[in-house]
Motif scaffolding. Structure first.
Motif, mmCIF file in Angstrom:
data_model
loop_
_atom_site.group_PDB
_atom_site.id
_atom_site.type_symbol
_atom_site.label_atom_id
_atom_site.label_comp_id
_atom_site.label_asym_id
_atom_site.label_seq_id
_atom_site.Cartn_x
_atom_site.Cartn_y
_atom_site.Cartn_z
ATOM 1 N N SER A 389 35.789 28.613 62.250
ATOM 2 C CA SER A 389 37.271 28.645 62.604
ATOM 3 C C SER A 389 37.530 29.248 63.903
ATOM 4 O O SER A 389 36.851 30.153 64.401
ATOM 5 C CB SER A 389 38.103 29.215 61.572
ATOM 6 O OG SER A 389 37.853 30.654 61.537
ATOM 7 N N PRO A 390 38.650 28.949 64.669
ATOM 8 C CA PRO A 390 39.024 29.630 65.685
ATOM 9 C C PRO A 390 39.170 31.147 65.849
ATOM 10 O O PRO A 390 38.690 31.866 66.582
ATOM 11 C CB PRO A 390 40.519 29.162 66.162
ATOM 12 C CG PRO A 390 40.466 27.557 65.538
ATOM 13 C CD PRO A 390 39.707 27.936 64.174
ATOM 14 N N ALA A 391 39.236 31.681 64.671
ATOM 15 C CA ALA A 391 39.460 33.079 64.456
ATOM 16 C C ALA A 391 37.903 33.649 64.325
ATOM 17 O O ALA A 391 37.739 34.863 63.972
ATOM 18 C CB ALA A 391 40.280 33.472 63.103
ATOM 19 N N TRP A 392 36.929 32.759 64.003
ATOM 20 C CA TRP A 392 35.473 33.317 63.840
ATOM 21 C C TRP A 392 34.788 32.801 64.940
ATOM 22 O O TRP A 392 33.688 33.573 65.513
ATOM 23 C CB TRP A 392 34.968 32.533 62.485
ATOM 24 C CG TRP A 392 33.569 32.666 62.386
ATOM 25 C CD1 TRP A 392 32.999 33.802 61.687
ATOM 26 C CD2 TRP A 392 32.564 31.937 62.619
ATOM 27 N NE1 TRP A 392 31.784 33.966 61.576
ATOM 28 C CE2 TRP A 392 31.481 32.685 62.239
ATOM 29 C CE3 TRP A 392 32.277 30.780 63.219
ATOM 30 C CZ2 TRP A 392 30.013 32.206 62.267
ATOM 31 C CZ3 TRP A 392 30.932 30.219 63.251
ATOM 32 C CH2 TRP A 392 29.700 30.990 62.847
ATOM 33 N N ASN A 393 34.792 31.950 65.773
ATOM 34 C CA ASN A 393 34.108 31.380 66.798
ATOM 35 C C ASN A 393 34.360 32.665 67.796
ATOM 36 O O ASN A 393 35.341 32.935 68.347
ATOM 37 C CB ASN A 393 34.347 30.077 67.344
ATOM 38 C CG ASN A 393 34.376 28.938 66.406
ATOM 39 O OD1 ASN A 393 33.481 29.094 65.698
ATOM 40 N ND2 ASN A 393 35.163 27.904 66.386
ATOM 41 N N PRO A 445 43.871 35.018 69.728
ATOM 42 C CA PRO A 445 44.028 36.397 69.884
ATOM 43 C C PRO A 445 43.960 37.281 68.497
ATOM 44 O O PRO A 445 44.118 36.493 67.455
ATOM 45 C CB PRO A 445 45.473 36.592 70.557
ATOM 46 C CG PRO A 445 45.836 35.199 71.112
ATOM 47 C CD PRO A 445 45.122 34.008 70.395
ATOM 48 N N TYR A 446 43.511 38.461 68.629
ATOM 49 C CA TYR A 446 43.380 39.262 67.516
ATOM 50 C C TYR A 446 44.857 39.483 66.639
ATOM 51 O O TYR A 446 45.793 39.813 67.637
ATOM 52 C CB TYR A 446 42.925 40.497 67.769
ATOM 53 C CG TYR A 446 42.661 41.541 66.643
ATOM 54 C CD1 TYR A 446 41.856 41.386 65.476
ATOM 55 C CD2 TYR A 446 43.510 42.575 66.696
ATOM 56 C CE1 TYR A 446 42.007 42.304 64.534
ATOM 57 C CE2 TYR A 446 43.651 43.487 65.663
ATOM 58 C CZ TYR A 446 42.715 43.336 64.666
ATOM 59 O OH TYR A 446 42.715 44.259 63.620
ATOM 60 N N ALA A 447 45.146 39.425 65.591
ATOM 61 C CA ALA A 447 46.463 39.536 64.987
ATOM 62 C C ALA A 447 46.341 40.927 64.187
ATOM 63 O O ALA A 447 45.576 41.349 63.314
ATOM 64 C CB ALA A 447 46.679 38.209 63.933
ATOM 65 N N VAL A 448 47.409 41.612 64.606
ATOM 66 C CA VAL A 448 47.653 43.171 64.025
ATOM 67 C C VAL A 448 48.599 42.932 62.846
ATOM 68 O O VAL A 448 49.760 42.272 62.829
ATOM 69 C CB VAL A 448 48.280 44.166 64.978
ATOM 70 C CG1 VAL A 448 48.456 45.373 64.360
ATOM 71 C CG2 VAL A 448 47.481 44.160 66.243
ATOM 72 N N VAL A 449 47.896 43.236 61.876
ATOM 73 C CA VAL A 449 48.598 42.940 60.409
ATOM 74 C C VAL A 449 48.894 44.316 59.608
ATOM 75 O O VAL A 449 47.898 45.321 60.056
ATOM 76 C CB VAL A 449 47.857 42.187 59.600
ATOM 77 C CG1 VAL A 449 47.668 40.986 60.275
ATOM 78 C CG2 VAL A 449 46.347 42.664 59.151
ATOM 79 N N PRO A 450 49.650 44.482 58.612
ATOM 80 C CA PRO A 450 49.685 45.720 57.897
ATOM 81 C C PRO A 450 48.292 46.328 57.344
ATOM 82 O O PRO A 450 47.541 45.327 57.025
ATOM 83 C CB PRO A 450 50.895 45.553 56.859
ATOM 84 C CG PRO A 450 51.203 44.150 57.289
ATOM 85 C CD PRO A 450 50.459 43.461 58.368
ATOM 86 N N TYR A 451 48.357 47.481 57.204
ATOM 87 C CA TYR A 451 47.064 48.307 56.558
ATOM 88 C C TYR A 451 45.711 47.853 57.489
ATOM 89 O O TYR A 451 44.791 48.045 57.145
ATOM 90 C CB TYR A 451 46.889 47.782 55.091
ATOM 91 C CG TYR A 451 47.969 47.706 54.251
ATOM 92 C CD1 TYR A 451 48.561 48.930 53.912
ATOM 93 C CD2 TYR A 451 48.610 46.404 54.044
ATOM 94 C CE1 TYR A 451 49.600 48.691 53.068
ATOM 95 C CE2 TYR A 451 49.902 46.388 53.202
ATOM 96 C CZ TYR A 451 50.324 47.530 52.736
ATOM 97 O OH TYR A 451 51.447 47.626 51.968
#
Length: 884
Positions: A389-393, A445-451
């Motif tokens: 996926s684009p988040a893994w490539n 881009p990297y997504a900043v999420v809670p925790y």
């Protein structure tokens, strides 16, 4: 309805007249012997009006041909009689014949139709008060009847009754036709002939037949119809016999992980076949169960069926799929309502909530020098997001250590590894170790999420060790361009082509030779690498350019190859001349114009092309073509001031090239005249004795200067006064030389004078006096600010301006102080003053220090000894005014 015209009657006739005004009266009489049918009609019939219906089967059961003797009427197969044109009946009766034929049996029947025009009777007018309003009940048009869906009977079950008011006067028989009676579905309903009761013979499904529209007839025994056909509706009341059903067997939605609470996941839809807008179709939704059961992640809107998230803790890496069982119930969700369930699969979509990282923080690899396009190592990229996926490539990049672009890194799409390659050969002698800094990121881009933690750095260091390889000699440059004058003689040196050993960095032990099979214009010295001509060049040579391969061989026998491009220029003894050749350029860097002059004729003429032949010099200067014979030369930013010798290469129209030198004085000036004219530097050779004489002369001059400075310093010190402390006075802070010369003779008078007269002037609380001394006049003020307001000079000093002796300074100060003392001794009436208080304003109690209004203590006019004891603050002023 009104009876036939031949049957008079009081109330019956009045009723028939009222009904004839609104519509067509159709009366059908079915003759048993096909003799005659009579219809009562209005006097005017519109085209297409139904006159009545004749029972044709009673006369001829199978009539193949039906026609009318009157073209104004049209007969249909069911016996309906319609008008084809507008008909106005002037007489009371109109007759026409309906002809029936059966061609096969040769049968023919005739039916005579009589149309009777209704005659309106005149009634006696009554007085208004005699008018009686009567209300009659109409039973021929009852309200629509209804029947409960899936009724259990007993059957036949009466659902409605129709009756005609004319039954009081006639024997009425009732009949009906339409869906449910004589049309599909046949047999569901029937009507009793004598009573008009309508019965249902069995249960009805509303979802299949929501209503029935039947036509009811009321006729007499002889076929007369006192009532118009009645359209009656039988409505089937809905029963909650259908449970709601979802439109899909399985609903599937996708929601991104770590989404906010309240994010819409999807919407489930259910349908109910029961009657709309009733409780039977009022649906409510609820979640029965979730898998995994805890924690609860989703909710469903009771009325709309929209599924939303309850929390932001959806994590694909923990649970990537949720199964939700949803129930839908009618009757607004009441427990007694019918219900059904459906399954919803919610897939958790991946976002880039995990940054990629390398397997190790540092790597090391080796590569031989001069290798090109070779893979030297692979760097694994680790990522917890969904594979492929684009988040893994991953995407690798070299951020440091590859400024010269010797390396390149790509990504293997199958393994997600970074492939590091060498794309330009490395040189061990230049650098035997290369340290690369490589970063890795995802396609999105990297997504900043809670925790989640802060963005980690996917970075690693790669140490590339360059392995030394014994190399052959290397020519520098690889391709050498040389130009040979066409007039050159045999053995003329035209250049030098050297190679270096990469290991040692020098040309020792390298021999040179030209590869066989080359053109024989040039030969190379085996040890020195000098290039010399081997032949004379003919002006008519067809080929004037060739490539020459040169070989360099070191002591170990390794060979290096270089290439020369030799070009033979035209033989021309004359060269281009630049004029002028000496220039001055000031700090404004205004360009200078250089013009080329060719003493030869055509074709060695303009246009000329200019260039700076020395690249090291050309980096600081720029040339701009002005016209065909000249150019502009100007310095670039940042070069220092100085004298530059610039070689200018000029090429004429046919390509012949010559080089001339110009000298430019880049001077820190405003106009060229400030720097003078550039003089040609003569070659001067100094002997040893001349240099020694110069040194001795310089030492002697220095000794004389030191002696003079010592004497001068001793005289200056004698004029100084004793240094005192700086008690609230100005001191010399950074005086490097005396100030500007005092040029105005009016400021310091040259001659002292006595006070001739004192003119008094008083204004605005200030006492003014004009004191004249010699040829000068001073206007001074007493009171107010007490400053010199104006100085007007009438005399001219014969001494040098700005230089005065100490005695002159004393005379000037003495006269001024004397005037001040004299003024202090006078009151406002020009009398000798005692201690008195000036009457300007009352300021309260007097000062304890006493009055300062009198200066009678100053008795001696020539006391100026205080000038010899001035504080250091006034020393600068005194030294300025002392004539040296």
């Amino acid at each position: 309805m009104a009876p036939a015209a031949a049957r008079p009657g009081g109330s019956l006739c009045r009723t028939a007249c009222r009904q004839l005004l609104f519509g067509l009266l159709v009366l059908s009489l079915f003759c048993e012997a096909c003799k005659k049918v009579t219809f009562n009609v209005p006097s005017k019939l519109e085209a297409g009006t139904l006159v009545g219906r004749v029972n044709l089967r009673e006369c001829l059961k199978s009539a193949e041909h039906i026609s009318s003797s009157d073209p104004d009427f049209r007969i249909l197969e069911d016996g309906s009689v319609y008008t084809t044109n507008i008909i106005s009946l002037s007489s009371e009766e109109k007759t026409f014949t309906i002809l029936l034929k059966n061609i096969q049996r040769h049968e023919e029947k005739k039916i005579h139709v009589n149309l009777l025009v209704h005659q309106e009777k005149t009634h006696k007018k009554r007085h208004t008060r005699d008018t009686v309003l009567r209300r009659t009940k109409r039973r021929w048009a009852p309200i629509p009847s209804s029947m409960m869906e899936n009724s259990l009977g007993p059957f036949p079950m009466q659902i409605q009754q129709v009756q005609s008011d004319t039954a009081q006067n006639y024997t009425i028989y009732y009949s009906a036709s339409g869906p449910g009676i004589d049309k599909d579905p046949k047999g569901l309903f029937y009507i009793e002939r004598e009573t008009g009761n309508i019965f249902a013979t069995g249960p009805v499904d509303r979802e299949q037949y929501p209503s029935f529209k039947i036509i009811c007839f009321a006729t007499t025994a002889d076929g007369y119809s006192p009532e118009k056909p009645l359209l009656h509706t039988i409505r089937i009341e809905d029963d909650n016999d259908n449970a709601p059903c979802f439109t899909q067997d399985l609903f599937e939605f996708v929601v991104p992980e770590h989404c906010k609470p309240g994010t819409v996941v999807g919407k489930v839809i259910a349908e109910d076949r029961d009657e709309l807008y009733t409780l039977h179709t009022t649906l409510r939704y609820r979640i029965v169960s979730e898998q995994p059961p805890l924690p609860k992640m989703f909710s469903v809107h009771r009325e709309s069926g929209v599924i939303t998230t309850l929390t932001s803790q959806l994590d694909r890496e923990i649970i990537d799929k949720h199964i939700v069982l949803i129930e839908v119930r009618d009757m607004a969700g009441q427990p007694f309502g019918l219900c059904n369930t459906g399954t919803v699969v919610i897939n958790v979509g991946d976002i880039n909530d995990h940054a990629p990282y390398c397997g190790h923080s540092s790597y090391e690899t080796k590569v031989q020098e001069n290798q090109v396009n070779v893979e030297i190592m692979r760097i694994p990229c680790l990522d917890k997001d969904e594979p492929n996926s684009p988040a893994w490539n991953c995407r690798f990049s070299i951020v440091k250590g590859n400024e010269d672009n010797h390396f390149a890194i790509t990504t293997d799409g199958r393994t997600n590894e970074g492939v590091l390659c060498v794309v330009k050969g490395l040189d061990y002698e230049t650098a035997n170790l290369r340290i690369l800094e490589i970063t890795v990121v995802n396609e999105i881009p990297y997504a900043v999420v809670p925790y989640s933690s802060a963005l980690p750095q996917g970075i690693c260091t790669v140490r590339v060790i360059v392995v030394d390889v014994d190399e052959g000699p290397v020519f520098n440059p690889c391709l050498l361009h040389i130009r040979i004058d066409g007039c050159a003689t045999v053995g003329t040196v035209v250049g030098k082509y050297l190679a270096e050993d990469p290991e040692t960095g020098n040309s020792e032990g390298i021999s040179y030779r030209i590869a066989p099979g080359q053109c024989s214009w040039i030969t190379i010295d085996e040890n020195l690498g000098e290039l010399r001509t081997t032949t004379l060049f003919d002006k008519e040579m067809a080929v004037r350019q060739c490539n020459i391969t040169v070989l360099a061989i070191d002591r170990s026998g390794k060979t290096g190859t270089g290439m020369m491009l030799a070009t033979i220029d035209a033989c021309n003894r004359y060269s281009l001349i630049l004029t002028p050749r000496d220039f001055i350029i000031c700090r404004d860097r205004k360009p200078v114009c250089i013009t080329a002059v060719n003493p030869n004729d055509y074709p060695y003429s303009a246009p000329f092309r200019f260039d700076i032949s020395d690249r090291s010099v050309g980096s600081g200067w720029q040339t701009i073509q002005h016209d065909a014979k000249s150019m502009y030369l100007s310095p670039r930013d940042g070069i220092p001031f100085g004298i530059y010798t610039i070689p200018i290469s000029v090429r004429d129209k046919v390509g012949r090239q010559g080089t001339s030198v110009v000298k430019v004085n880049y001077c820190d000036c405003i106009t060229p005249s400030d720097c003078g004219v550039i003089r040609q530097n003569a070659a001067v050779t100094l002997g040893v004795w001349a240099i020694l004489a110069m040194i001795l002369g310089s030492l002697l001059l220095l000794l004389i200067l030191i002696t003079l400075c010592s004497c001068y310093g001793t005289g200056a010190v004698s004029k100084h006064v004793t240094d005192d402390l700086a008690n609230q006075n100005l001191i010399i802070s950074n005086t490097e030389a005396p100030g500007e010369e005092v040029m105005d003779p009016n400021i310091i008078p040259l001659q002292a004078a006595t006070v001739n007269s004192c003119d008094q002037g008083v204004g605005m609380g200030t006492i003014r006096h004009e004191v004249k001394t010699g040829g000068q006049s001073f206007e001074m003020s007493k009171g107010g600010h007490q400053t010199v307001e104006s100085v007007r000079g009438y005399g001219q000093s014969t001494m040098e301006q700005g230089r005065y002796s100490c005695s002159e300074w004393q005379n000037f100060m003495h006269s001024r102080l004397g005037e001040k003392v004299y003024m202090c001794r006078q009151d406002e009436e020009n009398k000798h003053s005692e201690d008195y208080v000036l009457p300007y304003n009352y300021e309260g109690r007097g000062s304890l220090a006493g009055s300062v209004g009198c200066c009678s203590d100053q008795q001696e006019e020539e006391v100026l000894d205080f000038l010899d004891q001035l504080e250091p603050k006034f020393r600068t002023l005194a030294e300025t005014c002392v004539k040296r």
